[in-house]
Design an enzyme around this catalytic site. Sequence first.
Site, PDB file in Angstrom:
ATOM      1  CB  SER A 174      -8.098   3.683   3.074  1.00 46.29           C
ATOM      2  OG  SER A 174      -7.223   2.853   3.788  1.00 46.29           O
ATOM      3  CE  LYS A 188      -3.982   2.016   2.551  1.00 44.61           C
ATOM      4  NZ  LYS A 188      -4.756   1.833   3.659  1.00 44.61           N
ATOM      5  CB  SER A 226      -8.284   0.937   6.010  1.00 40.04           C
ATOM      6  OG  SER A 226      -9.057   2.134   5.900  1.00 40.04           O
TER       7      SER A 226
END
Lengths: 483, 95, 475
Positions: free
Chosen positions: A152, A77, A176
Amino acid sequence: MHTKTLHEVKELINKKEISCVELTKSTFDRISKVDDKIGAYLQLDEEGALKKAREVDEKIQRGEETSFLAGIPMAIKDNICVEGLKTTCASKILENFVAPYDAHVTKKLKENDAVIIGKLNMDEFAMGSSSENSAFKKVKNPFDLERVPGGSSGGSAAAVAAGEAYYTLGSDTGGSIRQPASLCGVVGLKPTYGRISRYGLVAFASSLDQIGPFTKDVEDCAHVLNVIAGHDSMDSTSAKVEVEDYTKYLNQDIKGMKIGIPKEYFAEGLNPEIRGIIENGIEVLKKLGAEIKEISLPMSKYALAVYYILASSEASSNLARFDGIRYGFRAEDFEDVVDLYVKSRSQGFGDEVKRRIMLGTYALSAGYYDAYYKKALKVRTLIIQEYKKAFEEVDVILTPTSPTVAFKLGEKSNNPLEMYLSDIYTVPINIAGVPAISIPAGFVDGLPVGMQLIGDYFKEGTLLKVSHAFERETEFTKVKPSI
Amino acid sequence: MSVTIKDVEYVAKLARLEFNEEEKQKFTEELNNILGYVEMLQEVDTDGVEISIGAYRVVNALREDEVKPSFDREKMLQNAPDSQDGYVKVPKVIE
Amino acid sequence: MEFEAVIGLEVHAELSTKTKIYCGCTTEFGGEQNTHCCPVCMGLPGALPVLNKEVVSYAIKAGLALNCEINKETYMARKNYFYPDCPKNYQITQDETPLCSNGYIEIALEDGVKKVGIHRIHIEEDAGKALHREDGTYVDFNRSGVPLIEIVSKPDMRSAQEAKMYLENLKAILQYTEVSDCKMEEGSLRCDANVSIRPKGTSEFGVKTEIKNMNSFKAVEKAIEFEIKRQIEAIKNGEKIVQETRRWDEVKGETIVMRSKEEAHDYRYFPEPDMVYLEVDDKWIENIKASLPELPEMKKARYINEYGLPDYDAGILTSSKALAGYFEETVAKGANPKDASNWIMGEVLRTLNDREMTIEDIKVKPEDLAKLIELINNGTITGTIAKKVFKDMFETGDNPEKIVKEKGMVQISDENAIRDIVNKVLDENPQSVEDFKNGKTKAMGFVVGQVMKASKGKANPQLVNKLVEEELQKR
Ligand SMILES: [Zn+2]
């Protein structure tokens, strides 16, 4: 090849049926085929990845022992630092920021010869539940390109679902990891707060953030956790609790285990079809010999309110460093240094980030601290106590991961409060700091639905044990999107 | 507690952000919505409840006083929008 | 109406640790700009702070030496403000839970000893250094993250003089305990003052102003004096004092408004979520207590009781660790404590003051000062000559025996030789002889002076006295 799991390709490598370079190349092929549609990647490092893959191939050739993760393509990420690569947090303000150091997890992965192929798209600074808040491009759900992958860590979930990486890392502040895992039909684990070092994870809300893996199945999850878990002296909040070999929890019997069903999580607002799938999941575990027990977690209803105060307040302070001085975007025309701050930040941050900074700044400002922040810290204590008490009675708590399946792009982007409600089942877990996993549990109209299992502090093993038993009994992790 | 445009302006100044009138209006509404939701915390009885800093209690994460090598200056300044002579440069600050 | 001032001081002292408070970068002074930096102290995204244990130990040590309670459970807090030298745009400090609280420092006033209360001591990080040049502000982050303690006094001081004494004693204690080197010129000791006035005899506080930018103890004294006068005059002119921050302008010799209360910061303090609770147990505190050196007050009492030094002298000698060390070393090398004290209080400090030097800069070794005293006491040189020898020692760092020998400064104790000089002087000054005979004993002093002068200060003064009297009686 792209539909195989981490442990499956590992076996092929061990049997020398495929080399790491071939595997890496095939992954880049897959990305170039589908990522235009998915939008999971913000950056690729083909050169670095192939170099690493070659090194591992040579090691294997020399007969050296290698790590389980050695030579297998993975991605990270874009809020976790990898030295020499950009870490943008999907924000204009960090568009050109090249990390001068490795995050602790990156270091661990590199030591284990993981092949890092790129950085993954996300909601800007991990704020959002749909990955629509990326400043660069939106991520689409591999099961339906008109729908969001959740957020997210949408890029991390979508990349695994679409076969663009064998596993990925994400971060979870209020759901997330688990919510996008649920919406994309993959396994996502948010470990206990402090189980994995946050050093090098760009902070959103320091007391809630936790890094965790996305994998295609539960077995893979155990392997990845084995590598990234552990104490780090660079993170004061990192736990000095010993790391177990999590693979020992695989293929275990769950007979007699007590599973708590909190009635508050099955109240209004839950999509009835999702309710059906979760109830089905409960039946599966019952059949496997687990003891199902209804419990009550009445403080949970305050978790989202606590979350929005704590997360926003911490974020308002954590994001103060993005000011256009030492790094990051600097606006062009400014009158003085204050104007430089204001313009750089106003032009560099997106709406959702500004919204949270505003909320957090307000909650901390003179006269409001006691009513908001301090109050939230006290209610947090009560939520923690409630979870501790629950785990005196049960081994695992089972809930839906998300109240809905993947929603359409744009569907909720104009209503922040409704978007925030996507996290209603995941947020309390971050407040308490306990570990939780989302595993595929069924489909509604072809869209994946995840089931959340919550464990006691540092009992990731127990979660893996129950999840793996469930996974063996069902076939949901085997269902792949048709992209 | 109701948020006014004036509050939004004050908070924006603290946060080093600027908004046009329309945005200010929007933020005022949104902050009121969110704070309205958060208001539910006031109904929780927290008398005598300690605050929790972090999810569970950890004490004394301490480091020995041993010098570690610092980073190369070049690396530390590589992302700086403006640097000169090894300094980070900003528009002149008047004290 | 008579007014009294109410003064509180906030002192920042840099701790003597090897590394910064939250990272392993060196605290060494004077490195090239931005070379003592890492992701943590430059506030890079993703970097996290880890507390230096030694910082806690030093702060506890300061707390114990300043008679504070040590708070066993504390946590760090963030103070949020934007400034280019503050890399995270928040400072990690302590807010609701300072490590030490409720201490005091004693200052000696004419009417007795006064206790100035210490409200709190907390640990925190320093900011970087901003250099303001014509074309912009240049920032060096080497100092960012250097550990500090902030010592906040209670508003117990009533004059600039008291504030200065408080600072001097505080500095001495921090140096004695080696908590800080307190070098104001390197910025390792900084002081802000809160000043208000009120009608004498009332107990309510007036509106206070905060004064910054005072770079020496002298400046603190002058700034406070100015501010008190300014406030009194303002009140007398019917003006109101406004709460504001003022800057001391050394050149103009006045305080100037920096910012008013309306512009004051809203620091949004909250517990630092990147760090954990700090717990100090009894064992830790006891260990530090056991390591505390003799503090100025204790030392002073010992000098008075053991050595019989006057209160004033003992106070001066113990005012700095280095000076006390110099004195004790001189005594250890054989000098009588009273002689050593007289010499240090006299020639040594006078010469240093004239040259604007401190005891740390002196070339004269304590053993050489002891030797010098011995040379006087055993009659090798006279006191007058000794002063000359000392001047030489001060310049060159040579030992006194060498100087005395090379320059032929040995005392003349030969009676006949001195008697010759006396008679010669009496022959040349018949008026003095006359005066003496007429009962003006003062004349004898003049003759003695002339004899000493004629012997270039080398004649044994006792002998000169004796022989002058004898010869005068004869005439
Ligand atoms: Zn550093």
